[in-house]
Design a protein around this motif. Structure first.
Motif, PDB file in Angstrom:
ATOM      1  N   UNK A   1       0.629  -1.395  -0.050  1.00 37.36           N
ATOM      2  CA  UNK A   1      -0.254   0.019   0.031  1.00 37.36           C
ATOM      3  C   UNK A   1       0.913   1.247  -0.054  1.00 37.36           C
ATOM      4  N   UNK A   2       0.624   2.172  -1.003  1.00 42.11           N
ATOM      5  CA  UNK A   2       1.456   3.215  -1.140  1.00 42.11           C
ATOM      6  C   UNK A   2       0.697   4.478  -0.763  1.00 42.11           C
ATOM      7  N   UNK A   3      -0.241   4.429  -0.815  1.00 38.98           N
ATOM      8  CA  UNK A   3      -1.162   5.702  -0.178  1.00 38.98           C
ATOM      9  C   UNK A   3      -2.340   5.425   0.494  1.00 38.98           C
ATOM     10  N   UNK A   4      -2.210   5.825   1.848  1.00 39.29           N
ATOM     11  CA  UNK A   4      -3.424   5.427   2.444  1.00 39.29           C
ATOM     12  C   UNK A   4      -4.221   6.896   2.796  1.00 39.29           C
TER      13      UNK A   4
END
Lengths: 341, 341, 341, 341
Positions: D255-258
């Protein structure tokens, strides 16, 4: 306060002692009224420091002790059948640790005995139903937003197995939790089981088939797979991913604190089921006590206990034969719904 | 059971009613013996269904009711000082919700009164100290493996603020939790505070300075920054990252169930502090009851309550002036350690 | 293929050599045509194995070498101004590593020189704009779904600082990346800066103010805070959380592989910016080459380079004085938009 | 630059056109020299804007065009065998998209033809071996720190299947990636396969057995399970967890952006393999070009392509019969190692 629920605890071993502590220090509205264990010293030690507790070698005597209004069975599995019947005979609500009865024939006798009473007295100790994550997953599936469940992918890992643990016990002790959890989450009976045996880990005791990979089929065509690995060496991990028609949901990857050092970003992995499921045990007992004080019995029922025995026995045969084994259940008494909620 | 701790609960509002439920249904070893609220109907409603409870308009009458052995103060802040002094006068152990006393002058009078008794009677309701994640972080920092803490980065977000919430309350109500948590985690007093005000969110009520960014300095040179955003719109998020000389640790990003749908992989965010910290409240009360039954008082003390008042007042001045404001504490009585554990 | 872009690379140190490799082995459509370094041996070594490359001690000679159609400046900062002006004089597109020019006065001369040409020739090496995560965050903010940005919380950690790293360099070398990234993400100029100095880590060299906590204000009232910690000991971590009116978004917590062992669940943390941002460097050069072959210049411009210098100088003054320092920019020539996209 | 590798691309459909773009715009050191497609218009369109490219209806003519030094086969599977043999006849290095040859008999003829040459010319397009996450997992397993692999749990989900997708294609098109990846990660041949069919999702086209659950056994007793679900509706998810004797490792949960909003904390899920594996395709082609320019052939070989055919055929039989099907491989020529690295 006269309205505290007096509980007779049968069995003062590891689990029994833990439940005694829980009734005394954690759970509201109950007190330990009697403790029974064939080893009287062990019973006395478990009851030490508690007021108003009688100690017994004979379970029946504990049931008949003053102020006993409910029974918690934490004795070894082979003693459960007699204890359950004794509680039924006295009309006492009972919480029975799993396995309800080790063999399915005895388990069926319990079903018939309680069905004969025409009302529920027993709650079976499938405590995962009281775990916050499992409950969240259950609520999500029941809510219907993800559509029909197609598959459950489950992981059940322990750090190491206790002495004497057999290949069959990976099924009928460890996986029995997933058997109940899968039935409960899906609201379906399991209809067949296949067990695959990868080459055993060298971390497992000689001769133990560990890990195993267990496949269950359900009455409406879902698939449940379980990796059970009781000598993983690295932790107690219980995970479940439900794959549905409109999405998937996963529990058990909880990380509560991330610590970053020279060695990377690290999260603690629970090492013990009493840590991972501590809250679930607390809630289970509180729910049982609360219901008993209201004159009710809720939670997993003896039909759940019976089906778990039957499925586990089929699983052990599947392990031994390498073949798919169908699950064959007795007719279900009207007292029970297909899968209790 | 004569040894149940009889508790007088002062205040039957939202928080008081919740504590009454907790004492009755969750906590082991205590019972509600008296309830006081100026609104007698509210007191009666909160006590409904409980046996052996007397109901009072006057707090002092509740303290003098039969079986009262301890006091839980959940009345509005301005009533705390008198209630604490009344409990002290009777030698009753007391759990006082935060703020201990709204103004630092009154808070100092409580410090002096308890110090004059020469023994602790009060525990202050900084319940984050009982949250499992905070305790894990505290244990990690105390363990020393990460070295000396240099910075704490904190986030405190609510979905929306209640009616009447003022810009000052972001500091003296919301951030007061971080004030105590930072002191406790670091074992250091806070010595100065600066408050920055980004342009207010259009999601906040007209005139409310929300969010704010609060910077605390500590006596041994650590820095604590807090984003407080009480109209975030999206959730109740309490996070804390401790940056130390040999690593960092972060709590509050808990994800217990990941749901993947057409809309991406999603984790639930708690919407309410009673959800996020439900277990902490339970543990706080259980710890207080357990200690009281042993004749002890533990947990956050009135010095913690006093310093929180002083720091919050400095914070409000920093907000109003836009300048760095030093924290000026009275001399600490010998009864108290610098920061209680 | 006559249409490969011939590039003169000025500077054959660590960064220059890496860019030479990138032009030769990674980027499509370009080739190294000339290499210049005062240390001719170093230039020869960097060019070894490449065909058709001339090697020079004098940068101007490299710009005039056969087939040179573009310039990449990777020499030390003090040499940049002369190199940029030489490229401008020849009408060559140029990619200039950061800092564009170390001091803001020189940086302004570059702005004026290019503005005088009436067209862009220079792209400045703020490579975070080419990182996939930053681009995703930028697209999210520009999309408007999260509403107006209120705060950026940034982290910039290195394992250790190189020899000779000064307290000022935490601002004008490390944080200069955040200065540009914040301007770009928010589309706003930074207007003031404050620097806080927690007690220095004992892991930092004697006398180095490390970590620092830097606060930027923007022209429309947003707040940008940056933890910069160049001797963290544990990793290269670059994170950014944008807090907006309708939600927040966080990048930089990437975990690509989770390894669970006896020591817990662990994720690797990058140790080096060349690892973390390898793809960003590749994309940056490819974008520059692609644009140059189309006769265009895109990406961060010299106004971005100039403002970064001015803000960094204000930051160093804020560090030295302990006070808030306003940012004072020269008038912006029409050639440039406020913040380039 | 005379040393650019001239590539003949056979097939100008979706994949061929994407590779042409990649050779022209992304990969360093190569150029498209010829394009062949039976649909000449499509070939011309794919070659539009490129200099020095000849266009052909006949693949053989493309191979004989000027400057062709290597061949990339992106035509439909049934054309692969003839194209591979033509490349072998001319001694040209070739990159062949998967499936190498759709049926195992034809695949074996390719093995024998190349073995007859006594040297490798072909690289097969199993691009997962070039994905950063898979490479990290491979390195971890090869490093030995986690001990012997016992199980691989794999997930392979697509949003929806293209028109005409059959139940068999879940195995021989989708799972063929896992077949190669499992062999490569474990360094072992797959020896048997079983396929389970949960009730089909109502989100899948009528008659398509989707999802399927595929179980592979390996020569040294490891177990590989694959959930393949090509109409999941929610994303393109490729995950792999390796369970070993001393730990486990998981990739694919990147997951690169939450993003946190009113709807919870959300991570983007890739919707397309060209997004998820874009970098892997880039690296695959760059590796192939780099090797060809050095006069070498590396990467997945025709033995890998052949075994993938054989295992996929066994998988389809397992799907059709509901039984476990053993994998029966021809003797392996000496030119090939058991599983190429």
């Amino acid at each position: 306060m006269g309205d505290l629920l007096g509980v007779a605890v049968l069995g003062a071993g590891h689990m029994g002692a833990d439940h005694i502590r829980r009734l005394d220090r954690v759970v509201s509205g109950a007190r330990v009224a009697a403790v029974a264990d064939p080893d009287l010293d062990r019973a006395r030690e478990a009851a030490a420091g508690l007021a108003g507790v009688s100690v017994h070698a004979d379970p029946a005597a504990a049931l008949d002790a003053p102020d006993v209004a409910a029974v918690l069975i934490a004795s070894p599995g082979p003693a459960h059948e007699e204890a359950l019947l004794a509680a039924f005979a006295r009309g006492l609500p009972v919480l029975c640790e799993k396995p309800m009865v080790p063999d399915s024939t005895g388990a069926l006798r319990i079903v018939e005995a309680e069905a004969g009473l025409g009302r529920r007295l027993a709650q079976i100790g499938f405590m995962r139903r009281y775990d916050a994550e499992y409950r969240r997953l259950k609520a999500l599936l029941d809510g219907g937003g993800l559509g029909r469940p197609l598959m459950l992918h489950c992981t059940h890992r322990n750090v190491s197995s206790p002495a004497g643990f057999t290949s069959a016990m990976l099924i009928n002790s460890s996986v029995s939790h997933e058997i109940d959890a899968a039935r409960w989450l899906l609201g379906q009976e399991l209809t067949a089981v296949t067990v695959l045996r990868p080459t055993a880990s060298t971390g497992a005791p000689e001769g133990l088939a560990d890990p195993q990979f267990v496949l269950f089929e359900t009455e409406r065509g879902a698939l449940v797979d379980v990796e059970v690995f009781v000598n993983s060496g690295f932790g107690y991990q219980v995970r479940c991913e439900a794959v549905c028609e409109a999405g998937s949901a996963r529990i058990g990857d909880d990380h509560t604190m991330v610590v970053t050092t020279r060695d990377g970003a690290r999260e603690e992995v629970a090492q013990d089921y009493l840590v991972r499921f501590a809250d679930a045990y607390d809630r289970e007992l509180q729910a049982w006590v609360d219901a008993a004080r209201r004159g009710e019995v809720t939670g997993p029922d003896v039909w759940d206990g019976y089906t778990a025995s039957v499925v586990a026995e089929a699983g052990v045969r599947a392990l031994e034969t390498g073949r798919r084994v169908a699950v064959d259940l007795a007719p279900r008494p009207d007292l029970y719904t297909a899968v209790s909620r």
